[in-house]
Design an enzyme around this catalytic site. Structure first.
Site, PDB file in Angstrom:
ATOM      1  N   CYS A  28       0.867  -1.174   0.000  1.00 16.82           N
ATOM      2  CA  CYS A  28       0.000   0.000   0.000  1.00 16.82           C
ATOM      3  C   CYS A  28       0.906   1.227   0.000  1.00 16.82           C
ATOM      4  CB  CYS A  28      -0.959  -0.030   1.185  1.00 16.82           C
ATOM      5  SG  CYS A  28      -0.148  -0.109   2.800  1.00 16.82           S
ATOM      6  N   MET A  29       0.515   2.298   0.688  1.00 19.34           N
ATOM      7  CA  MET A  29       1.304   3.530   0.638  1.00 19.34           C
ATOM      8  C   MET A  29       2.557   3.461   1.499  1.00 19.34           C
ATOM      9  SD  MET A  29      -1.716   6.385   0.565  1.00 19.34           S
ATOM     10  CE  MET A  29      -0.593   7.726   0.170  1.00 19.34           C
TER      11      MET A  29
END
Length: 485
Positions: A28-29
Site C-alpha cells: 500500500c502507501m
C-alpha cells in the site's frame, strides 16, 4: 544515508522464512503486505530490528512490514527475489468459523480491496480541490470547458469507483477480473442510472416481473465488494456444471446472466443499506457528541492505524463527501493525529543523541507534517519509544476538540497534512483557513512540548551500530533459491 533496498529485501524475506514461505506480496502507501504459508517460520524479533523496517503488523496469514514513503522501492527489490509465476498457497484445512474470524475476514477483504485504490482516490480528490480553488480565485469561470474537464478528471475515480472496487476485489477473492468489472459496469451504465432515476421518482421498474429497488451506485464501495465476493462462488459453481466443450462461451454467459440480475435485485440494495447503516451510525454518534466525537477520534486514530481499522472509514468518508460535499468527523480528527505524531518525532530528533534515530525521526516528522503520512512517525518513533505515542494521543485529543469546535470539514479524503490543508478550506467560511493552520500549529507545538516533558528512553548508539553491522552481514542467500523470471 540512502537505504540499501536490495539488502533490506533480502533481510526481510529471510526473516519471513525464505521465499518458499511467501505465497503473495503487494504493497500500500507505506507497507509491504506478505501472505505467509506458515507463521511459525517467521522470525519476528529479527524482522523488527532490520534497519529500514519501521514496524510489523500481523493479521491471520498476512504479515505487514512497514517501510514508509519509499515502500515502492523496497517492493521492487522484493519482487525481483520472488518467482515470477508465484501462486498462492493452498489452505491446509478448513479453519473453524468463529465470529472473530468472520470479523477479521471482513476487515481483511475491505482493507485488501481499498488499499490499492487509495492513490487514485487521493489523486481525484486533489484535482477536484484544484478545480474548486481555480473557480474561487476567479482564474476559471463556472461552466467553462476547462473547469468542467478538470471536474470530470477529479470525479472519474469516484463516479466509476464500483468498477475499481470490482477489479481490486477480484484479485482479493481470486475470481475473473473482467467478469467482475463487466457486472459492476451494469450498475453505473448510463441507461441503468436513468432507469434508477425514474424509479426514485415513483415509476415502477421491474426485471422479469421482480421489482427493482431505486438505488444510486456511483461513488459506492460495499455493493461492488459484496457482488465480487458472491461472483467468486458463482464462477466456481458454473465452472463445475458446464461441459468442457462449452466453457469458452456458455460459462461466461451463465455467470453474467446469474450475477448481474442478482447484483441489481438483491446484492446491490443490500450493499447500499449496509453502507448507509454504517454511515448513519458514525454520524449519529457525531450528532450527539459533536466536537467531543472529533476529539475522541483524534486520540484513537494512531491506535486505529496500528490495527488497520482506519480503512473501515474509507467507504463512509467517500459516501458522505459524495452526498454532502464534505466530511466533518473523521477527516478533521486526522489533522491533530497526524501532525501530533510529526511534532513528537521532531522532539525526539531534537533530544536524541543517536544519529540514526535523529535521521529517522526527522524524516518521519517531515512525512507526517508535510504529507500527512504518519506511519513512519508512528512505527519508527512513537511506538518504538512509547512515551512520544502518549504525547501524540493527548495532543490528538486536544487538537481534535479544537477542530470539532471550529467546525472544520474536508472536501476530499487525502491524508491531512500541510500540503493537503486546502481540502479543509470552505468558501462559505473564510475563517476555516485560519482554523486549519491554527490546529496544525497547535498539534506540532503541543506534541513537541509534551514529548519533551514526558521524556523518552533514548536508544544507545552502540545498539544501533550493532543492528547496522548485523544488517550488513546478511548474505544474499535468498536470491539463490529463486528463479528470476
Amino acid at each position: 544515508m540512502a537505504k540499501n533496498y536490495a539488502a533490506l529485501a533480502r533481510s526481510v524475506i529471510a526473516a519471513l522464512g525464505g521465499v518458499d514461505n511467501i505465497s503473495a506480496v503487494t504493497h500500500c502507501m507505506t507497507r509491504l503486505r506478505f501472505v505467509i504459508k506458515d507463521d511459525a517460520l517467521i522470525d519476528s524479533p529479527t524482522l523488527k530490528t532490520i534497519p529500514g523496517v519501521l514496524g510489523v503488523v500481523r493479521s491471520d496469514n498476512q504479515c505487514q512490514v512497514i517501510i514508509g514513503n519509499t515502500v515502492s522501492q523496497a517492493f521492487q527489490e522484493v519482487v525481483s527475489l520472488l518467482p515470477g509465476d508465484m501462486q498462492p498457497a493452498q489452505p491446509v484445512g478448513k479453519p473453524k468459523l468463529t465470529l472473530r474470524r468472520i470479523g477479521a475476514g471482513i476487515l481483511d477483504a475491505l482493507i485488501g480491496t481499498m488499499s490499492p485504490l487509495i492513490p487514485a482516490i487521493i489523486g481525484g480528490s486533489m484535482v477536484k480541490l484544484l478545480a474548486m480553488i481555480l473557480e474561487m480565485s476567479g482564474v476559471l469561470t463556472k461552466g467553462s470547458p476547462t473547469l468542467t474537464i478538470l471536474n470530470v478528471i477529479g470525479d472519474g475515480a469516484f463516479f466509476f469507483l464500483p468498477l475499481m472496487v470490482a477489479a481490486s476485489a477480484a484479485i482479493k477473492f481470486k475470481t475473473n477480473m473482467s467478469l467482475a468489472i463487466a457486472i459492476a459496469g451494469v450498475l453505473v451504465h448510463p441507461s441503468f442510472i436513468e432507469l434508477m432515476a425514474k424509479a426514485a421518482q415513483g415509476e415502477h421498474v421491474e426485471f422479469a416481473l421482480i421489482p427493482v429497488t431505486a438505488v444510486k451506485y456511483t461513488y459506492t464501495v460495499i455493493p461492488a465488494l459484496v457482488m465480487t465476493w458472491c461472483l467468486s462462488y458463482i464462477e466456481r459453481w458454473v465452472d463445475s456444471i458446464t461441459p468442457a466443450v462449452t466453457k469458452n462461451f456458455l460459462k461466461p454467459m451463465l455467470i453474467v446472466l446469474i450475477a448481474a440480475p442478482l447484483a441489481i435485485l438483491l446484492i446491490g440494495p443490500i450493499g447500499i443499506w449496509i453502507g448507509s447503516a454504517i454511515s448513519a451510525l458514525v454520524y449519529t454518534i457525531h450528532g450527539y457528541l459533536g466536537w467531543l466525537s472529533v476529539a475522541i477520534m483524534g486520540a484513537l486514530w494512531p491506535l486505529l492505524v496500528m490495527t488497520g481499522m482506519h480503512r473501515v472509514f474509507t467507504p463512509t468518508i467517500i459516501q458522505t463527501i459524495a452526498e454532502t460535499g464534505k466530511e466533518g468527523m473523521v477527516m478533521p480528527s486526522e489533522i491533530g493525529a497526524n501532525l501530533s505524531l510529526g511534532g513528537s518525532s521532531l522532539a525526539v530528533a531534537w533530544k536524541t543523541k543517536n544519529p540514526e534515530l535523529r535521521q529517522t525521526a526527522l524524516a518521519a516528522a517531515a512525512s507526517a507534517i508535510m504529507a500527512g503520512i504518519s506511519e513512519p512517525a508512528l512505527y519508527g518513533v512513537a511506538i518504538r519509544l512509547k512515551r512520544p505515542l502518549i504525547a501524540s494521543l493527548i495532543s490528538g485529543f486536544i487538537c481534535g476538540a479544537v477542530a470539532g469546535m471550529a467546525g472544520l470539514a474536508s472536501h476530499s479524503m487525502a491524508a491531512p497534512g500541510l500540503f493537503t490543508s486546502v481540502q479543509f478550506f470552505d468558501p462559505a467560511n473564510p475563517m476555516s483557513i485560519v482554523w486549519v493552520f491554527a490546529v496544525m500549529a497547535l498539534a506540532v507545538v503541543l506534541s513537541f512540548i509534551l514529548t519533551l516533558l514526558l521524556g523518552f528512553e533514548d536508544i544507545p548508539v552502540e545498539e544501533a551500530a550493532a543492528q547496522a553491522r548485523k544488517y550488513q552481514s546478511v548474505q544474499p542467500t535468498v536470491a539463490k533459491e529463486v528463479s528470476l523470471n
